[in-house]
Scaffold this active site. Sequence first.
Site, PDB file in Angstrom:
ATOM      1  N   GLU A  19      32.029 -28.110 -23.482  1.00 23.64           N
ATOM      2  CA  GLU A  19      32.170 -28.640 -22.085  1.00 23.64           C
ATOM      3  C   GLU A  19      32.013 -26.800 -21.703  1.00 23.64           C
ATOM      4  O   GLU A  19      32.107 -26.348 -22.549  1.00 23.64           O
ATOM      5  CB  GLU A  19      33.139 -29.381 -21.511  1.00 23.64           C
ATOM      6  CG  GLU A  19      33.924 -28.666 -20.607  1.00 23.64           C
ATOM      7  CD  GLU A  19      33.204 -30.359 -19.636  1.00 23.64           C
ATOM      8  OE1 GLU A  19      32.741 -31.029 -20.444  1.00 23.64           O
ATOM      9  OE2 GLU A  19      32.972 -29.743 -18.361  1.00 23.64           O
ATOM     10  N   ASP A  50      40.698 -22.171 -12.493  1.00 26.87           N
ATOM     11  CA  ASP A  50      40.872 -21.877 -13.649  1.00 26.87           C
ATOM     12  C   ASP A  50      41.888 -20.677 -13.537  1.00 26.87           C
ATOM     13  O   ASP A  50      41.973 -19.496 -12.288  1.00 26.87           O
ATOM     14  CB  ASP A  50      39.066 -20.537 -14.081  1.00 26.87           C
ATOM     15  CG  ASP A  50      38.575 -22.037 -14.758  1.00 26.87           C
ATOM     16  OD1 ASP A  50      38.879 -22.846 -15.478  1.00 26.87           O
ATOM     17  OD2 ASP A  50      37.206 -22.663 -13.891  1.00 26.87           O
ATOM     18  N   TYR A  99      38.283 -36.810 -16.817  1.00 26.78           N
ATOM     19  CA  TYR A  99      39.192 -35.095 -17.317  1.00 26.78           C
ATOM     20  C   TYR A  99      40.341 -35.458 -17.293  1.00 26.78           C
ATOM     21  O   TYR A  99      40.634 -35.554 -16.491  1.00 26.78           O
ATOM     22  CB  TYR A  99      38.366 -33.856 -17.229  1.00 26.78           C
ATOM     23  CG  TYR A  99      39.034 -32.836 -17.616  1.00 26.78           C
ATOM     24  CD1 TYR A  99      39.805 -32.747 -17.515  1.00 26.78           C
ATOM     25  CD2 TYR A  99      37.980 -31.826 -17.706  1.00 26.78           C
ATOM     26  CE1 TYR A  99      40.732 -31.509 -18.133  1.00 26.78           C
ATOM     27  CE2 TYR A  99      37.659 -30.722 -18.279  1.00 26.78           C
ATOM     28  CZ  TYR A  99      39.377 -30.406 -18.248  1.00 26.78           C
ATOM     29  OH  TYR A  99      39.763 -29.577 -18.758  1.00 26.78           O
TER      30      TYR A  99
END
Lengths: 397, 272
Positions: B54, B65, B180
């Site tokens: 990934e 993030d 995911y």
Amino acid sequence: MRTDGRFGEFGGAFVPEILFPALEELEAAFLEAREDPAFTAELEGLLADYAGRPTPLYRCRNLGGDLVRIYLKREDLLHGGAHKTNQVLGQALLALRMGKRRIIAETGAGQHGVATAMVGALLGLETRIYMGACDVERQRSNVFRMELLGAEVVPVEAGSGTLKAAINEALRDWSESYPDTHYLLGTVAGPHPFPYMVRELQRVIGREARAQILAAEGRLPHQAIACVGGGSNALGLFTDFVLDEAVELVGVEAAGRGLDSGEHGATLQRGRPGVLHGSRTVLLQDDDGQVAESHSISAGLDYPGVGPEHAHLAATGRVRYVGATDDEALAAFRELTRKEGILPAFESSHALAHALRIARDHVSGEPLVLLVNLSGRGDKDLEAARELLGDEQRSAG
Amino acid sequence: MKTHTGDRYAEAFRALRSRGEGAFVPFLVLGDPDLATSARLLDALVLGGADAVELGIPFSDPIADGPTIQAAALRALGAGVRPVDALELVEGFRARHPRVPVGLLVYANLVEHAGRERFYGACAGAGVDSVLVADVPAFEARPFAAAARASGIAPVLIAPPNATSATLDRIAELGGAYTYCVARRGVTGVRDRLELDAGPLFGELERRGAPPPLVGFGISRSEHVREALAAGAAGAICGSAVVERVGRNVGAPERAVAEVRELVQRMKSATS
């Protein structure tokens, strides 16, 4: 989500999936609350007795003249010193209604942070404010005010240390904390429902101003003028005039060191469509789609994005967006202070600079009525003004 | 029509199942800390035993993030890495490793700026198999998924632990390659405890015929991998822990490559 949060092709909810339920909860809570007479009554009570609404509409005695009548909507007189208090009260009551015990917010100039810290104190909510490290430096007095009010101020170092970085950090906090935390976003940007909700909570500015100017002049203004960073004071002023086609709506962006200098915050004049902080809007970005750093003398306008509804209003042409440079804003700041005894925020000085430009150019013809949103007071900018004007001030005195 | 693209993931999952293993998928930011080191780090992932990789294209404002991956993105941007360079790295990787599935993790503005069709077309050209747009939730995903499919790219969607059934339905309808699954709230980052509360989610996804679940966010130790597999995941994605090893070895590429490879080996060994 009950609606898609679009303004034409702009808006939406571009957030990590993990945050989506928080937005759904907020949208539902706001739509229900605004139909609830008890909520509306509590909000209106606080706006009147705590914040000091309605704010006056003041016709300048010395600026402008018979040919150009400049009216100031005095949001600077609102408790907290800026229009931010209007919507912060609404969102904080909403936070309580959703059972949250903690609020977080981003701040640029510190005005939204101060307003949030105020209501945190008022309503007993734990409060954390994210602020770019650079803004912490240039807005020291507001940092101290927030801390006095009991809020924790967290400086954010990433990037240029301004509003953009603070919003990133607040969104990250909220991704983890939303079960007990409300993110009290300070402007009409961000994911749905914020742009819509914040506009609705700020509309009171234009609602009052429209009635006030009709009473004073017997007519609507030729232009309604407001500065645009994220754009909440502007939409607060404009929204109730949007259907009045004869009223020209003018948003004034930070032209910084000049629109072609590459150092400005003139998103709508120099930006391109893109996605930032949760909505499709217009933003300053480089040739690869990396978000650019903006520049303005005014921390509150130092933002490379803008609320999605402004992007829409620019695309349809209903609002005209112009710029005022750092120097023009500073000149307007001085002029209002010296001629009217009113110390405006650097942000609001941009709107005023546009009005003064019109006054200078309009030397004959029919009298013009200008309505300027004086969105905040300038006490927070005293230190910066002293640095920028210090020498000049002494030599003039 | 089956695309070549979907096949790499399907093939990998099939092979893993026949061996009784789960998938281990490490994450790196492309171009971190610079292009040359990054190319070697990508190879180290495969040498360490990664079942798929990934890869993130560096973006200025990565709101999904945490500090570790944000710092990596800023390192790459600081080294002048552009999206076109990132895709060139992928192209090189694809030439060296024709069968390893490659997923990209990007932010919406990079896609929108290039234009959706052009962006996914360029990804396909570089040999990318799937693309996850971190700030596009299922609610906004339809036009992105359509553009991805048109280029033969599988659109990966995120399933959070608190997903509503409407969101899960849409993930099953639109998602490709894998799902995911986010193990916890928050942003990416290294945690001591996994606090996996996604267990019931896997059943819900399977019932709807969604692509196989990989667990990400907070996977930093081999016991987290075991825990994720035991809960029913098809595999685990590990980002910040890998990126951390790049971050602490800036200026020492040999050590970065060795540490990344060693971590991947250790994590992979927990999948069987």
